[in-house]
Design a protein around this motif. Structure first.
Motif, PDB file in Angstrom:
ATOM      1  N   VAL A  89       0.734  -1.195  -0.145  1.00 31.03           N
ATOM      2  CA  VAL A  89      -0.460   0.688  -0.045  1.00 31.03           C
ATOM      3  C   VAL A  89       0.816   0.939  -0.397  1.00 31.03           C
ATOM      4  N   ILE A  90       0.193   2.035  -1.049  1.00 29.78           N
ATOM      5  CA  ILE A  90       1.236   3.614  -1.234  1.00 29.78           C
ATOM      6  C   ILE A  90       0.289   4.154  -0.037  1.00 29.78           C
ATOM      7  N   ALA A  91       1.211   5.920   0.567  1.00 27.35           N
ATOM      8  CA  ALA A  91       1.114   6.908   1.465  1.00 27.35           C
ATOM      9  C   ALA A  91       1.600   7.936   1.552  1.00 27.35           C
ATOM     10  N   LEU A  92       0.794   8.867   0.550  1.00 24.77           N
ATOM     11  CA  LEU A  92       1.322  10.368   0.007  1.00 24.77           C
ATOM     12  C   LEU A  92       1.179  11.050   0.376  1.00 24.77           C
ATOM     13  N   ARG A  93       1.648  12.042   0.505  1.00 19.29           N
ATOM     14  CA  ARG A  93       0.863  13.918   0.465  1.00 19.29           C
ATOM     15  C   ARG A  93      -0.171  14.212  -0.702  1.00 19.29           C
ATOM     16  N   ASN A 261      -3.602   0.401 -10.458  1.00 18.33           N
ATOM     17  CA  ASN A 261      -5.158   0.069  -9.549  1.00 18.33           C
ATOM     18  C   ASN A 261      -4.317  -0.577  -8.127  1.00 18.33           C
ATOM     19  N   THR A 262      -3.089  -0.172  -7.728  1.00 13.18           N
ATOM     20  CA  THR A 262      -1.731  -0.449  -6.228  1.00 13.18           C
ATOM     21  C   THR A 262      -3.314   0.689  -5.277  1.00 13.18           C
ATOM     22  N   PRO A 263      -3.433   0.088  -4.094  1.00 12.14           N
ATOM     23  CA  PRO A 263      -4.484   1.157  -3.133  1.00 12.14           C
ATOM     24  C   PRO A 263      -2.756   1.960  -2.716  1.00 12.14           C
ATOM     25  N   ALA A 264      -3.373   3.589  -2.539  1.00 15.37           N
ATOM     26  CA  ALA A 264      -2.949   4.387  -2.161  1.00 15.37           C
ATOM     27  C   ALA A 264      -3.848   5.243  -1.279  1.00 15.37           C
ATOM     28  N   PHE A 265      -2.658   5.731   0.275  1.00 13.27           N
ATOM     29  CA  PHE A 265      -3.833   6.769   0.892  1.00 13.27           C
ATOM     30  C   PHE A 265      -3.090   8.294   0.679  1.00 13.27           C
ATOM     31  N   ILE A 266      -3.749   9.027   0.872  1.00 13.43           N
ATOM     32  CA  ILE A 266      -3.160  10.567   0.249  1.00 13.43           C
ATOM     33  C   ILE A 266      -3.419  11.136   1.280  1.00 13.43           C
ATOM     34  N   HIS A 267      -3.210  11.635   2.460  1.00 12.63           N
ATOM     35  CA  HIS A 267      -3.603  12.616   2.957  1.00 12.63           C
ATOM     36  C   HIS A 267      -2.599  13.868   3.821  1.00 12.63           C
ATOM     37  N   GLY A 277       7.298  17.890   5.721  1.00  7.93           N
ATOM     38  CA  GLY A 277       7.187  17.650   5.310  1.00  7.93           C
ATOM     39  C   GLY A 277       6.355  16.408   4.864  1.00  7.93           C
ATOM     40  N   CYS A 278       6.074  15.563   5.579  1.00  9.69           N
ATOM     41  CA  CYS A 278       5.313  13.771   5.565  1.00  9.69           C
ATOM     42  C   CYS A 278       3.717  14.564   5.347  1.00  9.69           C
ATOM     43  N   ASN A 279       3.156  13.374   5.395  1.00  9.00           N
ATOM     44  CA  ASN A 279       2.151  12.719   4.829  1.00  9.00           C
ATOM     45  C   ASN A 279       1.156  12.086   6.731  1.00  9.00           C
ATOM     46  N   SER A 280      -0.090  12.171   6.570  1.00 13.50           N
ATOM     47  CA  SER A 280      -0.393  12.166   8.446  1.00 13.50           C
ATOM     48  C   SER A 280      -0.380  10.839   8.534  1.00 13.50           C
ATOM     49  N   TYR A 293       3.659  -4.705   3.351  1.00 10.32           N
ATOM     50  CA  TYR A 293       4.519  -3.605   3.182  1.00 10.32           C
ATOM     51  C   TYR A 293       3.679  -2.403   2.749  1.00 10.32           C
ATOM     52  N   VAL A 294       4.638  -0.815   3.153  1.00  8.34           N
ATOM     53  CA  VAL A 294       3.646   0.602   2.666  1.00  8.34           C
ATOM     54  C   VAL A 294       4.991   1.481   2.548  1.00  8.34           C
ATOM     55  N   ILE A 295       4.444   1.997   1.505  1.00 10.94           N
ATOM     56  CA  ILE A 295       5.831   2.932   0.620  1.00 10.94           C
ATOM     57  C   ILE A 295       5.289   4.323   1.334  1.00 10.94           C
ATOM     58  N   THR A 296       6.459   4.445   1.591  1.00 10.29           N
ATOM     59  CA  THR A 296       5.898   6.317   1.599  1.00 10.29           C
ATOM     60  C   THR A 296       6.607   7.494   1.792  1.00 10.29           C
ATOM     61  N   GLU A 297       6.844   8.194   1.070  1.00 14.82           N
ATOM     62  CA  GLU A 297       7.592   9.549   1.098  1.00 14.82           C
ATOM     63  C   GLU A 297       8.060  11.171   1.681  1.00 14.82           C
ATOM     64  N   ALA A 298       9.152  11.268   2.064  1.00 14.43           N
ATOM     65  CA  ALA A 298       8.945  12.693   2.989  1.00 14.43           C
ATOM     66  C   ALA A 298       9.995  13.532   1.282  1.00 14.43           C
TER      67      ALA A 298
END
Length: 553
Positions: A89-93, A261-267, A277-280, A293-298
């Motif tokens: 799962v992806i987690a982005l800003r 179609n990979t799920p992504a949370f953007i918040h 500089g980070c998502n929630s 596995y969770v991929i996030t960025e800063a």
């Protein structure tokens, strides 16, 4: 070759209820925003599952003005993980309208590694930024009214700290006067605007663990000091509940999908040069509740986004990455190797070799946190095999894993090699427990100095008289982490000092007490928290043609 927006339009999207179902989220709990976006309740966070999920942080070397491609790598890795059969799962800003219409044109990845629907994500999305802007400015209006209505009782503020915000790059609003005209217009006073990503409300939303914590933090916001030098807060005004109401929907993370179609949370969307500089935390933990596995960025380089992710977000949220990916490009390395910006797309092996010092400094910093580092190379069409081989060999000498990312052109298949290396590295050599840059009980000045010397390579810090005055008032917040606002283009405060500058002192010109977000913001050099527009803003190229949006990328 298709443009980003054409690729996004051609992607075959699944309805958001199916994306949620694939994660194990029942459609009954979703709050859909059309067919392909939905709010997910933060109450789905499962702390036990969070502990077992493997978090991967994506950061970068010091960027060029064109960026380095962290979001493309983050999305691409999510695609690659799915391609090799991993539940990722992806987690982005969330993107800000300021850069979208100013410098960048969009912030949803690129090529065949994008989050979609790209146009909606880059524009108003689910309204979170508008809710944050409204909540921030509602506080400003209520504060002005409180002063106006209570002045006959002898109430007044010696100093007002709260600023208005707008999610537009508008240099004319940096320093203004309000309340001009007849007495009924309020009291004339100096005021100023920041961009919405720099709002303390943004930081509060991104660091809160639930609605009650959000309310507590809003009540604690420091608005200014009374005539007898007492702190005046939102709680003193009695409007914390009203502000929380404006954010009751915005606190829930947004679920979307990638081009595959990979799920992504953007918040959430604080900038890393002027905020943390980070998502929630909520979005990251929601993703960790449903992904192995969770991929996030800063944001920006590792000296900004990654440092704040680790020293602020991980410290307070009780999470840590199993691996950190450091994104690099030949163009970025050449810029740091003294190649003029107009020539960084041209072959220059010597420039690449000289620029490796910037890569090495970031690797060393991240390893100092206890992180296992993997270098991911974002490939451009103009890159030569010989130049790439230089970087790969250098990483081998350092004992740092190296992988190419071709997701921009090939989608998930182009990131499969990267995904396999990520999984193997986490299994064989996961990151050690986090080592922070400073301890909670250190004085604020020493915390700032620790980041400046250990992360940036400065000889020390120099506090202005204004910063010293603010620090004296911040003694009740001494246990807060520090968030340094600094140029993203250099380890130093000078955006033109590329590579790894030495022999400099970091000048701290101001201190901002974010009592609600529970961090101290130190303003370094000439950094400004309301950007201006460039001579040729991206807005000149954004249009609607035959009913379709053009110019977003």
């Amino acid at each position: 070759m298709l443009t980003d927006i054409e690729i996004a339009r051609n992607a075959k999207l699944e309805r958001i209820d199916k994306v949620a179902a694939n994660l194990g989220i029942n459609e009954d709990v979703l709050e859909p925003y059309g067919k392909y976006m939905a709010k997910v309740p933060y109450t789905l966070i499962d702390e036990e599952k969070v502990k077992n999920s493997k978090l991967i942080l994506v950061t970068a070397i010091t960027p060029t003005k064109a960026g380095i491609g962290k979001t493309t790598v983050s999305v691409g890795l999510g695609l690659g993980m799915a391609k090799i059969g991993k539940k990722a799962v992806i987690a982005l800003r969330e993107p800000s309208l300021g850069p979208c219409f100013g410098m960048k044109g969009g912030a949803a990845g690129g090529g065949y590694a994008q989050v979609v629907p790209m146009e909606k994500i880059n524009l108003h999305f689910t309204g979170d930024f508008h809710a944050i802007t409204s909540a921030n400015n509602m506080i400003a209006a209520l504060l002005d009214n409180y002063i106006y209505q209570h002045q006959s009782e002898g109430f007044g503020l010696k100093q007002i700290l709260w600023k208005r915000v707008l999610d537009v790059n508008d240099r004319s609003l940096r320093h203004i006067v309000t309340g001009l005209g007849p007495y009924s217009n309020g009291l004339p006073q100096e005021a100023s605007f920041d961009i919405t990503p720099a709002s303390e409300i943004m930081a509060i939303l991104c660091l809160s663990k639930d609605l009650d914590d959000l309310r507590r933090r809003i009540d604690n916001i420091l608005l200014g000091y009374t005539l007898d030098n007492q702190p005046f807060t939102v709680k003193d005004m009695g409007v914390g509940g009203a502000i929380t109401v404006l954010l009751k929907d915005a606190i829930n993370p947004n679920l979307v999908q990638t081009t595959e179609n990979t799920p992504a949370f953007i918040h959430g969307g604080p900038f890393a040069n002027i905020a943390h500089g980070c998502n929630s935390v909520i979005a990251t933990k929601t993703a960790m509740s449903f992904g192995d596995y969770v991929i996030t960025e800063a944001g920006f380089g590792a000296d900004l986004g990654a440092e704040k992710f680790l020293d602020i977000k991980c410290r307070k949220a009780g999470i840590q990455p199993s691996l950190t990916i450091l994104v690099a490009t030949l163009r970025g390395l050449k810029m740091h190797g003294d190649v003029v910006e107009s020539d960084i797309a041209l072959p220059n092996e010597e420039g690449v070799r000289k620029g490796l010092a910037n890569l090495d400094k970031h690797i060393s910093n991240l390893q100092g946190f206890g992180q296992t580092v993997l270098v991911c190379f974002n490939k451009y069409a103009s890159d030569t095999d010989e130049e790439i081989a230089i970087v790969k060999a250098h990483c081998a000498e350092l004992g740092v894993p190296f992988a190419l990312n071709n997701a921009f052109v090939e989608g998930g298949q182009g990131a499969a090699e990267l995904a396999n290396l990520v999984v193997e590295t986490i299994e064989k050599n996961p990151s050690a427990p986090l080592k922070f840059t400073y301890e909670d009980d250190m004085p604020i000045e020493k915390k700032i100095e620790a980041v400046a010397t250990k992360i940036y390579g400065a000889d020390g810090i120099n506090l202005s008289s204004e910063a010293r005055k603010k620090l004296a008032k911040a003694k009740d917040y001494a246990n807060f982490p520090v968030c340094i606002a600094k140029t993203q283009y250099s380890f130093s405060q000078d955006p033109k000092k590329y590579g790894v500058p030495t022999g400099f002192t970091l000048d701290i010109k101001d201190i901002v007490i974010n009592a609600g977000a529970e961090m101290i913001v130190a303003i370094a050099g000439d950094i400004i928290r309301m950007p201006g527009l460039p001579k040729s803003p991206q807005a000149l190229r954004i249009d609607i043609v035959n009913g379709e949006i053009e110019g977003l990328s």
